[in-house]
Design a protein around this motif. Structure first.
Motif, PDB file in Angstrom:
ATOM      1  N   LEU A   4       0.848  -1.195   0.000  1.00 57.16           N
ATOM      2  CA  LEU A   4       0.000   0.000   0.000  1.00 57.16           C
ATOM      3  C   LEU A   4       0.883   1.243   0.000  1.00 57.16           C
ATOM      4  CD1 LEU A   4      -2.602  -1.148   2.710  1.00 57.16           C
ATOM      5  CD2 LEU A   4      -2.815  -1.307   0.209  1.00 57.16           C
ATOM      6  N   ARG A   5       0.759   2.045  -1.047  1.00 53.93           N
ATOM      7  CA  ARG A   5       1.530   3.286  -1.148  1.00 53.93           C
ATOM      8  C   ARG A   5       0.573   4.416  -1.470  1.00 53.93           C
ATOM      9  NH1 ARG A   5       7.372   3.311  -3.303  1.00 53.93           N
ATOM     10  NH2 ARG A   5       7.191   4.957  -1.754  1.00 53.93           N
ATOM     11  N   PRO A   6      -0.012   5.028  -0.452  1.00 56.34           N
ATOM     12  CA  PRO A   6      -1.002   6.074  -0.712  1.00 56.34           C
ATOM     13  C   PRO A   6      -0.359   7.266  -1.433  1.00 56.34           C
ATOM     14  CG  PRO A   6      -0.656   5.738   1.650  1.00 56.34           C
ATOM     15  CD  PRO A   6       0.246   4.796   0.956  1.00 56.34           C
ATOM     16  N   GLN A   7      -1.155   7.886  -2.317  1.00 57.61           N
ATOM     17  CA  GLN A   7      -0.616   8.980  -3.115  1.00 57.61           C
ATOM     18  C   GLN A   7      -0.783  10.335  -2.425  1.00 57.61           C
ATOM     19  OE1 GLN A   7       1.125   8.255  -5.946  1.00 57.61           O
ATOM     20  NE2 GLN A   7       0.745   6.181  -5.205  1.00 57.61           N
ATOM     21  N   SER A   8      -1.351  10.334  -1.221  1.00 55.37           N
ATOM     22  CA  SER A   8      -1.655  11.619  -0.590  1.00 55.37           C
ATOM     23  C   SER A   8      -0.421  12.223   0.069  1.00 55.37           C
ATOM     24  CB  SER A   8      -2.760  11.441   0.453  1.00 55.37           C
ATOM     25  OG  SER A   8      -2.324  10.537   1.439  1.00 55.37           O
ATOM     26  N   GLU A   9      -0.470  13.541   0.259  1.00 54.71           N
ATOM     27  CA  GLU A   9       0.641  14.311   0.809  1.00 54.71           C
ATOM     28  C   GLU A   9       1.048  13.794   2.191  1.00 54.71           C
ATOM     29  OE1 GLU A   9       3.528  16.700   0.096  1.00 54.71           O
ATOM     30  OE2 GLU A   9       1.867  16.542  -1.338  1.00 54.71           O
ATOM     31  N   GLU A  10       0.070  13.614   3.089  1.00 51.54           N
ATOM     32  CA  GLU A  10       0.419  13.293   4.493  1.00 51.54           C
ATOM     33  C   GLU A  10       0.972  11.875   4.651  1.00 51.54           C
ATOM     34  OE1 GLU A  10      -4.175  12.611   4.660  1.00 51.54           O
ATOM     35  OE2 GLU A  10      -2.741  13.678   3.403  1.00 51.54           O
ATOM     36  N   ASN A  11       0.766  11.025   3.630  1.00 48.52           N
ATOM     37  CA  ASN A  11       1.260   9.646   3.738  1.00 48.52           C
ATOM     38  C   ASN A  11       2.383   9.357   2.745  1.00 48.52           C
ATOM     39  OD1 ASN A  11      -0.489   8.505   5.770  1.00 48.52           O
ATOM     40  ND2 ASN A  11      -2.147   8.845   4.315  1.00 48.52           N
ATOM     41  N   ARG A  12       3.081  10.383   2.363  1.00 55.95           N
ATOM     42  CA  ARG A  12       4.040  10.242   1.281  1.00 55.95           C
ATOM     43  C   ARG A  12       5.050   9.103   1.487  1.00 55.95           C
ATOM     44  NH1 ARG A  12       6.752  14.556  -2.186  1.00 55.95           N
ATOM     45  NH2 ARG A  12       4.914  15.703  -1.561  1.00 55.95           N
ATOM     46  N   ASP A  13       5.520   8.924   2.719  1.00 54.66           N
ATOM     47  CA  ASP A  13       6.553   7.905   2.945  1.00 54.66           C
ATOM     48  C   ASP A  13       5.995   6.575   3.424  1.00 54.66           C
ATOM     49  OD1 ASP A  13       8.560   9.700   2.240  1.00 54.66           O
ATOM     50  OD2 ASP A  13       8.493  10.586   4.258  1.00 54.66           O
ATOM     51  N   TYR A  14       4.677   6.469   3.426  1.00 53.98           N
ATOM     52  CA  TYR A  14       4.048   5.257   3.957  1.00 53.98           C
ATOM     53  C   TYR A  14       4.212   4.086   2.994  1.00 53.98           C
ATOM     54  CZ  TYR A  14       0.381   2.312   6.001  1.00 53.98           C
ATOM     55  OH  TYR A  14      -0.319   1.276   6.566  1.00 53.98           O
ATOM     56  N   ARG A  15       4.700   2.968   3.514  1.00 53.29           N
ATOM     57  CA  ARG A  15       4.714   1.715   2.750  1.00 53.29           C
ATOM     58  C   ARG A  15       4.116   0.633   3.639  1.00 53.29           C
ATOM     59  NH1 ARG A  15       8.175   0.970  -1.670  1.00 53.29           N
ATOM     60  NH2 ARG A  15       8.504  -1.201  -1.125  1.00 53.29           N
ATOM     61  N   GLY A  16       2.872   0.272   3.376  1.00 53.05           N
ATOM     62  CA  GLY A  16       2.216  -0.740   4.197  1.00 53.05           C
ATOM     63  C   GLY A  16       2.204  -2.065   3.446  1.00 53.05           C
ATOM     64  N   TYR A  17       2.604  -3.124   4.146  1.00 50.53           N
ATOM     65  CA  TYR A  17       2.598  -4.447   3.515  1.00 50.53           C
ATOM     66  C   TYR A  17       1.306  -5.143   3.897  1.00 50.53           C
ATOM     67  CZ  TYR A  17       7.276  -2.803   3.112  1.00 50.53           C
ATOM     68  OH  TYR A  17       8.339  -1.986   2.827  1.00 50.53           O
ATOM     69  N   ALA A  18       0.456  -5.358   2.887  1.00 53.12           N
ATOM     70  CA  ALA A  18      -0.880  -5.879   3.158  1.00 53.12           C
ATOM     71  C   ALA A  18      -0.918  -7.376   2.922  1.00 53.12           C
ATOM     72  CB  ALA A  18      -1.899  -5.178   2.268  1.00 53.12           C
ATOM     73  N   GLY A  19      -1.645  -8.086   3.786  1.00 51.94           N
ATOM     74  CA  GLY A  19      -1.784  -9.528   3.614  1.00 51.94           C
ATOM     75  C   GLY A  19      -2.639 -10.114   4.721  1.00 51.94           C
ATOM     76  N   ARG A  20      -2.793 -11.427   4.662  1.00 52.48           N
ATOM     77  CA  ARG A  20      -3.557 -12.127   5.681  1.00 52.48           C
ATOM     78  C   ARG A  20      -2.572 -13.002   6.453  1.00 52.48           C
ATOM     79  NH1 ARG A  20      -8.932 -15.910   4.614  1.00 52.48           N
ATOM     80  NH2 ARG A  20      -9.910 -15.431   6.599  1.00 52.48           N
ATOM     81  N   VAL A  21      -2.558 -12.874   7.761  1.00 59.75           N
ATOM     82  CA  VAL A  21      -1.639 -13.678   8.563  1.00 59.75           C
ATOM     83  C   VAL A  21      -1.969 -15.157   8.331  1.00 59.75           C
ATOM     84  CG1 VAL A  21      -0.764 -14.183  10.878  1.00 59.75           C
ATOM     85  CG2 VAL A  21      -1.505 -11.852  10.302  1.00 59.75           C
ATOM     86  N   ALA A  22      -0.998 -15.924   7.825  1.00 58.63           N
ATOM     87  CA  ALA A  22      -1.249 -17.333   7.509  1.00 58.63           C
ATOM     88  C   ALA A  22      -1.210 -18.187   8.762  1.00 58.63           C
ATOM     89  CB  ALA A  22      -0.228 -17.832   6.495  1.00 58.63           C
ATOM     90  N   SER A  23      -0.332 -17.799   9.695  1.00 52.71           N
ATOM     91  CA  SER A  23      -0.235 -18.537  10.957  1.00 52.71           C
ATOM     92  C   SER A  23       0.556 -17.694  11.948  1.00 52.71           C
ATOM     93  CB  SER A  23       0.453 -19.894  10.749  1.00 52.71           C
ATOM     94  OG  SER A  23       1.729 -19.693  10.180  1.00 52.71           O
ATOM     95  N   GLY A  24       0.430 -18.036  13.223  1.00 51.47           N
ATOM     96  CA  GLY A  24       1.215 -17.373  14.246  1.00 51.47           C
ATOM     97  C   GLY A  24       0.698 -15.994  14.646  1.00 51.47           C
ATOM     98  N   ILE A  25       1.498 -15.313  15.440  1.00 56.52           N
ATOM     99  CA  ILE A  25       1.115 -14.029  16.031  1.00 56.52           C
ATOM    100  C   ILE A  25       2.233 -13.016  15.780  1.00 56.52           C
ATOM    101  CG2 ILE A  25       0.546 -12.861  18.219  1.00 56.52           C
ATOM    102  CD1 ILE A  25      -0.207 -15.783  19.228  1.00 56.52           C
ATOM    103  N   TYR A  26       1.863 -11.813  15.408  1.00 54.04           N
ATOM    104  CA  TYR A  26       2.828 -10.723  15.192  1.00 54.04           C
ATOM    105  C   TYR A  26       2.528  -9.589  16.157  1.00 54.04           C
ATOM    106  CZ  TYR A  26       4.251 -12.938  10.818  1.00 54.04           C
ATOM    107  OH  TYR A  26       4.735 -13.822   9.897  1.00 54.04           O
ATOM    108  N   ARG A  27       3.607  -9.003  16.709  1.00 46.14           N
ATOM    109  CA  ARG A  27       3.415  -7.857  17.598  1.00 46.14           C
ATOM    110  C   ARG A  27       4.306  -6.701  17.150  1.00 46.14           C
ATOM    111  NH1 ARG A  27       3.559 -12.250  21.049  1.00 46.14           N
ATOM    112  NH2 ARG A  27       1.484 -12.704  21.917  1.00 46.14           N
ATOM    113  N   VAL A  28       3.843  -5.495  17.414  1.00 42.59           N
ATOM    114  CA  VAL A  28       4.658  -4.318  17.121  1.00 42.59           C
ATOM    115  C   VAL A  28       5.979  -4.463  17.882  1.00 42.59           C
ATOM    116  CG1 VAL A  28       4.827  -1.811  17.403  1.00 42.59           C
ATOM    117  CG2 VAL A  28       2.655  -2.852  16.695  1.00 42.59           C
ATOM    118  N   GLY A  29       7.103  -4.216  17.199  1.00 43.88           N
ATOM    119  CA  GLY A  29       8.410  -4.351  17.834  1.00 43.88           C
ATOM    120  C   GLY A  29       9.077  -5.686  17.563  1.00 43.88           C
ATOM    121  N   ASP A  30       8.342  -6.659  17.010  1.00 42.90           N
ATOM    122  CA  ASP A  30       8.932  -7.973  16.710  1.00 42.90           C
ATOM    123  C   ASP A  30      10.080  -7.835  15.708  1.00 42.90           C
ATOM    124  OD1 ASP A  30       7.275  -9.395  18.327  1.00 42.90           O
ATOM    125  OD2 ASP A  30       6.065 -10.301  16.712  1.00 42.90           O
ATOM    126  N   GLU A  31      11.139  -8.621  15.942  1.00 39.62           N
ATOM    127  CA  GLU A  31      12.233  -8.663  14.974  1.00 39.62           C
ATOM    128  C   GLU A  31      11.859  -9.644  13.880  1.00 39.62           C
ATOM    129  OE1 GLU A  31      15.985  -9.378  16.779  1.00 39.62           O
ATOM    130  OE2 GLU A  31      15.926  -7.459  17.857  1.00 39.62           O
TER     131      GLU A  31
END
Lengths: 301, 418
Positions: free
Chosen positions: B232-259
């Protein structure tokens, strides 16, 4: 560990978002087929979530029979403006004017089947390779056979007996030039799921779904709204009733039900006590046992 | 109705012709009050037209025109019903035509399989075939319904005999959770309502079993796997540097800060944020659809997989799968196919058929290397680049593949990584 599971609405939402993202990744020029009904509004809402913070990357395509509820068109235009997406309108009236189709004759004439030509023309002229629909498998027996990704040949036709198997979550949208796909992200939702979710997310829907006073006539077991297209038959009386619509199609064929449900909460309650299916009041499905299957094979929604 | 915390259970039904599968589904829908008046009316009319006594429950599952005319099911159909405890999706698969193809399709996403056995006939070849496919597809729960108990006087002895018969042959199969229920779909015994005719049977009815199966642990919660569907790369000014990786978690758990590591490149980073729709969340788990951002600006695209740094799948270019052949044209050795695994696509060839499985006897035939429609065999696959694989036994989402014929675009095979 036990808290790590989704409730059924979250799981349906997640599945639909997954499918919408697959459409975006696998096709060049997808559109959302937008009728102004609750199911296509729901699909649009889910698309907003799927691509946030980006805008919805699909145009909305509306097949306009000319026999609309004015409220539906107003709702459509407001939503398009709010989301900042492109609107493509395929007009049945234009198809009639161009001689592509001929108006049905007789007392139960509708423009329902005529939409097929307009829809396929709009898909072709706009080079659409995937049209996302709000069809649900619980609606009708032919729709129960639909895949998430449903192949259409270069005549736009569906071959229900020869569909690609759909395994796990692996969706195959490969196609040749001229062919297209229909994608159905809310295949696994029931009418009740849709209402529960609309209520939970507080999604705005046309006022027609809420109980309101309206001039109607009783025909084919339901209340048909009075409009410029309605020809009164002998013995039919215009009455003023408090009704609402369970589904929205053409103003000429969509029957309302008597109801006091004027909030989402009351609608959910009412629908959960319903003893008739949603399409039971749609005269387009009543024409024959296989009315939907026959239309779908030709390229209907 | 307060159903906010209810789970969704998907199950598939398998049976041979005339063992009452359609009647069972009709009975489940009818007794759980999932049939609407207009449906009931239409089925009553058809029943009367056909000269049946009362309502023929099997007609509730009728589908396409050809199916009604021929009285058979051609393709998988999906049915829905909800009880105060759960929402259910039934994948109703046909009993004969293209059997394997359809059952594999229905089974691939199922939490449970309901297998029907006619009490008068006991375990037959088809029962073995259905059980084998259920075990091959690693369906977590198997419910064996011994049907038509009314025709054997609800005999405990007959029931026990069939249970023993089933356990004997199924000991060769890998199955975790198997239950048996004596039922009569026609009369309703032990389907939704408890039977008065089987006092010797103490466990739950079919519906209460389906309502209480423990399905939260059906998804692998240990190995975190996140296949990237799109960026996801929004074209708007306020999100110029945003790169979001979109998907469906296939298994397991993810937390903010995970390596995390991004495969196949192996670049490492940390999870900066996770979004579920517009909402920012601290953790995400399967099967949630999410988008995540990473601390570092690295190259990530569709087909990549974001995993934990210290728990990674195998990276293979040559591997074995159990392959079900689904197409009319037989598998062609050395021919090129497109292989699809999560959101990742490569080109592949079938290098070798190691053995073909006789799904009636469970015997391996290593002489026969011809895989045609509805055949199952173990094959060696070689791909143009490395795939990020888990064994299907451990992970249904990252251990499954399909093959697409490049000349027809048809899905020709379904495979499970061994």
């Amino acid at each position: 560990m036990s808290k790590y599971y989704l409730n059924y609405l979250d799981e349906l939402e997640s599945e639909a978002i997954y499918i919408l993202r697959e459409v975006w990744a696998q096709f060049e020029n997808p559109v959302i087929l937008f009728s102004g009904g609750k199911d296509s509004i729901l699909v649009t809402h889910l698309a907003k979530k799927a691509f946030y913070p980006s805008k919805i990357p699909f145009a909305l395509m509306h097949v306009d029979t000319g026999h609309n509820f004015p409220e539906t068109i107003q709702f459509r235009d407001d939503l398009v403006e709010k989301l900042g997406v492109k609107l493509i309108v395929g007009s049945v009236q234009e198809s009639i004017n161009n001689g592509r189709v001929a108006e049905e004759k007789g007392k139960n004439a509708t423009r329902n089947a005529l939409q097929i030509t307009t829809l396929l023309d709009a898909i072709e002229s706009n080079k659409v390779d995937c049209a996302i629909g709000g069809g649900r498998r619980d609606e009708e027996k032919a729709r129960a056979k639909e895949r998430f990704f449903s192949h259409r040949d270069d005549f736009g036709q569906w071959d229900p007996k020869n569909q690609r198997p759909e395994l796990w979550n692996l969706l195959n949208g490969k196609h040749f030039e001229g062919e297209h796909f229909r994608a159905f992200p809310i295949s696994n939702w029931t009418e009740m799921d849709v209402w529960n979710y609309i209520k939970r997310e507080n999604i705005s829907i046309p006022s027609l779904y809420f109980a309101h006073e309206r001039e109607v006539v009783f025909r084919n077991n339901s209340w048909i709204p009075v409009s410029e297209y309605l020809k009164l038959e002998e013995g039919e009386n215009v009455e003023n009733k408090k009704i609402r619509f369970r589904t929205l199609g053409d103003i000429t064929i969509t029957g309302g039900i008597e109801s006091d449900a004027d909030t989402l909460g009351k609608i959910v309650q009412e629908v959960s006590a319903m003893r008739k299916t949603e399409r039971g009041d749609r005269s387009d499905d009543k024409r024959s046992e296989t009315a939907m299957e026959d239309r779908k094979k030709q390229g209907y929604f | 109705m307060i159903i906010d915390n209810n789970q969704l259970l998907r199950f598939t039904t398998a049976g041979s012709v005339d063992d009452g599968k359609s009647t069972l589904i009709g009975r489940l829908l009818f007794d759980s009050k999932s049939i609407f008046e207009d449906q009931l009316e239409s089925v009553s009319n058809t029943s009367a037209k056909k000269g049946h006594d009362g309502v023929d429950l099997a007609l509730f599952t009728d589908g396409l025109k050809d199916e009604r005319e021929q009285g058979i099911t051609i393709d998988v159909a999906y049915r829905y019903f909800t009880t105060p405890k759960r929402k259910f999706i039934i994948a109703d698969t046909p009993g004969h035509i293209q059997y394997t193809r359809n059952m594999v399709t229905g089974a691939s996403t199922a939490n449970a399989a309901v297998i029907l056995i006619d009490a008068r006939h006991g375990v037959i070849e088809q029962t073995k075939r259905h059980s084998f496919i259920a075990s091959l597809l690693n369906i977590p729960h198997l419910i064996v319904c011994i049907n038509k108990m009314d025709l054997v006087d609800f005999s405990e002895e007959v029931y026990n005999g069939i249970v023993t018969q089933f356990e004997e042959f199924s000991s060769k199969l890998l199955m975790k959770d198997v239950r048996f229920i004596p039922i009569s779909a026609l009369l309703g015994d032990n389907v939704v309502n408890r039977s008065k005719n089987t006092n010797w049977y103490q466990d739950g009815t079919l519906l209460s079993t389906l309502e209480t199966l423990h399905i939260s642990s059906d998804i692998n919660k240990i190995d975190a796997r996140f296949p990237v569907q799109t960026v996801l790369r929004p074209q708007s000014e306020e999100n110029r540097d945003y790169r979001g990786y979109a998907g469906r978690v296939a298994s397991g758990i993810y937390r903010v800060g995970d390596e995390v590591a991004v495969l196949p490149s192996g670049f490492q980073s940390k999870i900066k944020s996770i979004n579920a729709g517009e909402q920012e969340v601290q953790e995400a788990y399967a099967p949630m659809s999410i988008s995540m951002t990473l601390e570092d600006d690295i190259d990530v695209s569709r087909g990549d997989m974001i995993v934990r740094k210290n728990n990674q799948p195998e990276m293979e270019q040559e591997f074995d799968v159990m392959l079900c052949w689904l197409a009319n044209d037989a598998a062609k050795p050395r021919a090129k196919y497109t292989i699809v695994h999560t959101s990742h696509e490569e080109r592949a060839i079938i290098k070798e058929v190691v053995y073909k499985m006789d799904i009636n006897t469970f015997e391996r035939d290593s002489e026969n290397s011809n895989l045609s429609m509805n055949d199952i065999g173990r094959v060696k696959i070689r791909t143009t680049r490395r795939m990020m694989l888990d064994a299907y036994r451990d992970n249904r989402n990252t251990g499954s593949i399909i093959l697409i014929d490049e000349s027809t675009n048809e899905t020709v095979a379904a495979g499970m990584v061994v």
